[in-house]
Scaffold this motif. Structure first.
Motif, PDB file in Angstrom:
ATOM      1  N   ILE A  31     -46.211 -35.688  17.361  1.00 17.66           N
ATOM      2  CA  ILE A  31     -46.173 -36.085  15.896  1.00 17.66           C
ATOM      3  C   ILE A  31     -47.233 -37.245  15.474  1.00 17.66           C
ATOM      4  N   VAL A  32     -46.894 -38.335  16.142  1.00 16.65           N
ATOM      5  CA  VAL A  32     -47.991 -39.424  15.898  1.00 16.65           C
ATOM      6  C   VAL A  32     -49.194 -39.072  16.309  1.00 16.65           C
ATOM      7  N   ALA A  42     -46.432 -43.266  20.679  1.00 18.68           N
ATOM      8  CA  ALA A  42     -45.377 -42.537  21.518  1.00 18.68           C
ATOM      9  C   ALA A  42     -44.808 -43.520  22.092  1.00 18.68           C
ATOM     10  N   TYR A  92     -41.579 -30.131  14.339  1.00 15.17           N
ATOM     11  CA  TYR A  92     -43.067 -30.323  14.044  1.00 15.17           C
ATOM     12  C   TYR A  92     -44.027 -29.342  14.412  1.00 15.17           C
ATOM     13  N   ALA A 101     -39.301 -32.897  17.618  1.00 16.45           N
ATOM     14  CA  ALA A 101     -40.826 -32.530  17.947  1.00 16.45           C
ATOM     15  C   ALA A 101     -40.745 -30.993  17.865  1.00 16.45           C
ATOM     16  N   LEU A 142     -39.486 -42.726  14.759  1.00 14.85           N
ATOM     17  CA  LEU A 142     -40.500 -41.969  14.411  1.00 14.85           C
ATOM     18  C   LEU A 142     -41.376 -42.682  13.319  1.00 14.85           C
ATOM     19  N   ALA A 163     -42.151 -35.871   7.458  1.00 14.46           N
ATOM     20  CA  ALA A 163     -41.660 -37.303   7.604  1.00 14.46           C
ATOM     21  C   ALA A 163     -40.542 -37.456   6.571  1.00 14.46           C
ATOM     22  N   MET A 197     -41.667 -37.070  21.758  1.00 15.08           N
ATOM     23  CA  MET A 197     -41.907 -36.739  20.190  1.00 15.08           C
ATOM     24  C   MET A 197     -42.993 -37.614  19.570  1.00 15.08           C
ATOM     25  N   GLY A 198     -43.105 -38.788  19.952  1.00 16.89           N
ATOM     26  CA  GLY A 198     -44.251 -39.688  19.462  1.00 16.89           C
ATOM     27  C   GLY A 198     -45.701 -39.056  19.609  1.00 16.89           C
ATOM     28  N   ALA A 207     -38.101 -39.456  23.650  1.00 17.18           N
ATOM     29  CA  ALA A 207     -38.741 -40.169  22.400  1.00 17.18           C
ATOM     30  C   ALA A 207     -40.221 -40.301  22.453  1.00 17.18           C
ATOM     31  N   PRO A 254     -34.784 -36.339  19.696  1.00 16.35           N
ATOM     32  CA  PRO A 254     -36.374 -36.029  19.467  1.00 16.35           C
ATOM     33  C   PRO A 254     -37.001 -34.827  19.988  1.00 16.35           C
ATOM     34  N   SER A 286     -42.341 -45.463  19.383  1.00 15.81           N
ATOM     35  CA  SER A 286     -41.193 -44.627  19.335  1.00 15.81           C
ATOM     36  C   SER A 286     -40.105 -44.636  20.598  1.00 15.81           C
TER      37      SER A 286
END
Length: 731
Positions: A287-288, A294, A334, A331, A539, A487, A283-284, A280, A327, A297
């Motif tokens: 994307i973030v 991160a 994305y 990711a 997320l 999103a 993933m954060g 996770a 996650p 998330s």
């Protein structure tokens, strides 16, 4: 220098404690409070079991049975202290099967019986039988091994020492990263119920412990990959390859190293929580795009009420492992649709889902389809479709080692076709109010049967808050269009999943549309879809807090509020779990017997039939001699013509050969076991029965390994190329 001195002192202390603990690890003390006594007017007030023989209520004088224990193979001494007017009989049980019996004579008060087990007994019990006169008193029963029963404390000591050495040298010139400390805190918070003396038996605890035991037994017998669990189903062998088991080789190896089944299972959940945080967090970060996002998330996903309930109350190890990879799927999607085109996370995510839980892999496929459908024009216009194809092709190739044996054994007529639809998802749908409850009402009832039958995972108030924050992000953030569309697509899929899992969905109408309902029924429990929802919620919350101007200015207030909601949701859940009676302890047995009929042969009746089917059954006129069974191998000599049924469940891969190496016909017996048809032209001979996997499964495994090597090479090449470009920029 002070740090090194402290490390040395710590190591010496841990070694001493380990040595002292070793003195306790070669003996099992039979708990008299846990012994079942079958007699009227029993007296246990003095810490002993005292009865009159005439009051025995068990059959054939059976008056007591110990708890079930898990004992490794080895030599043992069983010390029994007793007083009796008539001789007693003590029977060692392997599950429901008699192993051996011993006489406890009336003229003695203590017997020390030598016993040797040539294989692990996962359901070791002692049964006591008396005569019909006199009095009986059991004072004490101990089981002492000539070696350590379990090596948990040794491995735990080595782990602590290794961690101490690593931290001393890795962090000697710097402070630990905040992510590491937050990960440790999050994992400790969600793992503290595991620090109890044992485990509560959740929905699927025994089934998944059985899977670990099965892989361990298969590896020990020389079977790789593990297809048939040789000691399961009362030593009839149970098919294990239809449920993905790649990641269970890790706990299976722990069992082979001597770690107890209890601590192996607990360690598995700790490892899963650590990996969940890491995935996770990745993933954060993708994307973030920053560390704060991160961490948000990762914390929200790791501590999500749904994941905690799934891990403890439902104890679904396969599904909990699968949650790690959602996650990575998001990711990877994305990257392919919006980001840097890196398809490797999507490949790893989908492969992880395939190798842990098939239904979760289907959910991941639905998410992939939805996102790619929305970005279909961009995928072709910018030639991003190539990366998507790479991820799909390598996901197929690298998992052929699972797919080929899966479809090979799935082609056999098994009871799975009947049992897979034993649940009606229309009856499992939840009202919205129940979906967002943080503490479901049923959790307050301490009746374990309610826990096992009616407890369901929920999103909780935290899940609702996360979805609301994602709506705020979609409406008020000034992000680039593609990221908001991405999103928004995930949010839409999540809302659809919640809708399908709720009573708002027209389940009763769907029941009448047979082709549709035939597919929907595969869900069994619609709330399984929440696994995707909690990832999207984590997320979305990170995006909202980091990319929406109002929340960015009030992150502390919002963060504290979310943390408070998490505590409100989690603490009661985990405390109620810990207040329930512990079912599984370090020495607890009964972990290798499956009562799940999904993968049983078509003619299988019930487990009671297998208890009675402990040796061969020959037709009239057939004489069997020198019968030997060792795991999945059987040999015997015969005279006459007809058939011989042996205690092995009938699966594809079994063979029977005579003394000349000629193949004999085998078939499924009327109770689902292997039946050998003896040749009519031969009056006598010998038969060897064994199990072998088809060549195609090994070819598929080799292709998968080659695929993994290629993907690894591509990954390292890409990293080297990126590092080279970064170095040139710096110059």
């Amino acid at each position: 220098m002070k740090k090194k001195t402290g490390l040395v002192i710590f190591i010496i202390f841990m070694v001493i404690m380990c040595f002292l603990k070793t003195r306790e690890c070669d003996e099992i003390y039979i708990d008299f409070n846990a012994i079942k006594v079958y007699a009227e007017n029993k007296d246990t007030s003095q810490g002993v079991i005292s009865i009159k023989a005439k009051d025995i209520t068990g059959e054939n004088g059976h008056f007591a049975t110990s708890s079930s224990y898990d004992i490794p193979r080895g030599k043992y001494e069983i010390a029994v202290e007793y007083e009796t007017d008539e001789d007693l009989i003590m029977v060692i049980k392997d599950g429901e099967l008699d192993n051996s019996g011993y006489v406890l004579t009336a003229d003695k008060q203590k017997e020390v019986i030598a016993f040797e087990s040539y294989s692990e007994i996962n359901d070791f019990k002692l049964e006591f039988y008396g005569k019909d006169s006199g009095s009986i008193t059991l004072k004490n029963v101990d089981i002492r091994s000539d070696s350590l029963l379990y090596t948990d404390h040794i491995w735990f000591t080595l782990l602590l020492i290794a961690m101490a050495i690593f931290c001393l040298y890795y962090y000697r010139d710097k402070k630990p990263d905040p992510e590491v400390l937050i990960c440790l805190v999050a994992v400790l918070v969600c793992s503290y119920p595991l620090f109890d003396t044992g485990l509560i038996r959740g929905h699927d605890t025994i089934f998944h412990m059985m899977r670990v035991e099965g892989i361990k037994d298969a590896l020990r017998s020389g079977q790789f990959p593990a297809v048939i669990y040789p000691e399961d189903a009362y030593k009839h062998g149970y098919l294990g390859t239809l449920y993905p088991n790649l990641f269970l080789y890790i706990p299976a190896l722990m069992r082979l190293a001597g770690i107890s089944a209890l601590n192996t299972y607990r360690a598995s959940f700790v490892i899963v929580s650590i990996c969940s945080f890491i995935s996770a967090y990745y993933m954060g970060s993708v994307i973030v795009g920053n560390r704060k996002g991160a961490i948000i998330s990762a914390v929200l996903f790791t501590l999500a009420p749904f994941r905690i309930i799934d891990m403890y109350y439902r104890s679904t190890l396969g599904e909990t492992i699968a949650l790690i990879f959602f996650p990575l799927v998001i990711a990877g999607l994305y990257n392919i649709t919006v980001g840097n085109r890196n398809w490797l996370p999507l490949f790893i995510g989908m492969s992880g889902l395939i190798e842990s839980h098939i239904l979760s892999a289907i959910f991941g496929g639905i998410v992939c389809f939805a996102v790619c459908l929305v970005f279909i024009v961009k995928l072709f216009k910018e030639k991003r479709i190539i990366e998507l194809i790479k991820a799909a092709v390598f996901s197929l190739v690298c998992n052929l080692g699972f797919f080929v044996p899966f479809f090979y054994y799935r082609a056999q007529d098994l009871q799975l076709d009947d049992t897979i639809r034993r649940f009606n998802p229309a009856n499992e749908a939840l009202p919205l109010a129940d979906i967002f409850k943080s503490l479901p009402e049923l959790l307050t009832d301490k009746d374990d049967s309610l826990l096992r039958n009616d407890m369901v995972p929920v999103l909780g108030i935290v899940g609702l808050a996360c979805l609301i924050l994602m709506v705020v992000y979609l409406i008020y953030s000034k992000e680039e269009k593609d990221r908001k569309v991405f999103a928004g697509t995930l949010f839409t899929v999540s809302i659809l999943f919640i809708y399908v899992a709720s009573t708002l969905f027209p389940w009763r109408t769907a029941e009448k549309i047979e082709p549709l309902f035939y597919q929907l029924v595969l869900l069994e429990h619609p709330w399984r879809l929440f696994g995707v929802v909690i990832v999207v919620g984590a997320l979305g919350t990170a995006l909202s807090l980091e990319k929406t101007s109002w929340f960015k200015m009030n992150q502390t207030v919002t963060g504290v509020g979310l943390l408070a909601l998490l505590i409100i949701a989690l603490v009661p859940q985990m405390d109620i779990y810990m207040n329930r009676p512990v079912n599984i302890k370090e020495t607890t047995g009964n972990t290798a017997y499956s009562y799940n009929v999904d993968y049983m042969p078509h003619n299988f009746k019930n487990m009671d039939t297998l208890k009675e089917d402990v040796t061969y059954t020959a037709d009239d006129g057939v004489q069997v001699d020198k019968y030997v069974k060792n795991g999945l191998s059987v040999s015997f000599e015969y005279k006459g013509a007809g058939s011989v049924r042996i205690p092995l469940l009938y699966y594809r891969g079994y063979y029977a050969r005579n003394e000349r190496g000629e193949a004999l016909n085998i078939r499924e017996s009327d109770i689902g076991t292997v039946e050998i048809l003896l040749p009519a032209y031969s009056e006598s001979g010998s038969v060897t029965v064994g199990f072998e996997q088809p060549l195609i499964t090994y070819i598929a495994l080799i292709i998968s390994l080659i695929g993994v090597v290629i993907v690894s090479y591509i990954s390292f090449s890409n990293r080297a190329s990126a590092a080279g470009k970064q170095k040139k920029k710096a110059e």
